[in-house]
Design a protein around this motif. Structure first.
Motif, PDB file in Angstrom:
ATOM      1  N   GLN A 175      16.392  32.893   0.536  1.00  0.00           N
ATOM      2  CA  GLN A 175      16.036  31.484   0.546  1.00  0.00           C
ATOM      3  C   GLN A 175      14.818  31.266   1.446  1.00  0.00           C
ATOM      4  N   ASN A 185      12.057  27.904   2.865  1.00  0.00           N
ATOM      5  CA  ASN A 185      11.622  26.512   2.869  1.00  0.00           C
ATOM      6  C   ASN A 185      10.254  26.461   2.220  1.00  0.00           C
ATOM      7  N   ARG A 204      14.971  19.105   2.455  1.00  0.00           N
ATOM      8  CA  ARG A 204      14.577  18.828   3.838  1.00  0.00           C
ATOM      9  C   ARG A 204      13.494  17.747   3.796  1.00  0.00           C
ATOM     10  N   LEU A 228      14.645  23.809   0.210  1.00  0.00           N
ATOM     11  CA  LEU A 228      15.159  25.157   0.440  1.00  0.00           C
ATOM     12  C   LEU A 228      15.429  25.735  -0.946  1.00  0.00           C
TER      13      LEU A 228
END
Length: 126
Positions: free
Chosen positions: A69, A71, A27, A32
């Protein structure tokens, strides 16, 4: 520094925990990361008042789950090139290390944290 890529194994610091994972997407500001093992269990309590037991709400903080998962800001992700431990074993080791450190501290924050970690231990390893 070269950009990490999807599929790379990395260490990732997320909130106050540290994990080994695999990058699944890139990202603009974060990677991620799919979590594969736990290196350091998240601290308990109020993140804005670390190591203080006298807070309005003393949070119980779980480790990210296997294959969960998250970020993770790019600056908190580093390449990892060693063997990846099995998730449950890594979680057990991270908890044992945290319990040892909390026991040695013997402060009100450490005592409260120890209670929460022991509760989590019961949930993790039913």
């Amino acid at each position: 520094m070269s950009e990490l890529k999807v599929g790379d194994h990395v260490t990732a610091i997320y909130k106050t925990g540290k994990y080994i994972g695999e990058i699944t997407d890139i990202r603009p500001q974060a990677y991620l990361v799919r979590m594969l093992a736990v290196l350091k269990h998240p601290m308990q309590g109020d993140l804005h008042n670390p190591k203080d037991a006298d807070v309005g709400f003393f949070h119980q903080r779980r480790a990210l789950a296997h294959r969960e998962q998250a970020n993770v800001p790019k600056q908190m992700v580093k390449l990892y090139d060693a063997e990846i431990p099995e998730y449950v074993e890594s979680l057990k080791e991270a908890i044992a290390k945290m319990k040892q450190e909390l026991t040695e501290m013997a402060t009100p924050w450490a005592e409260q944290s120890l209670k929460l970690v022991e509760e989590l231990e019961g949930e993790y390893f039913k």
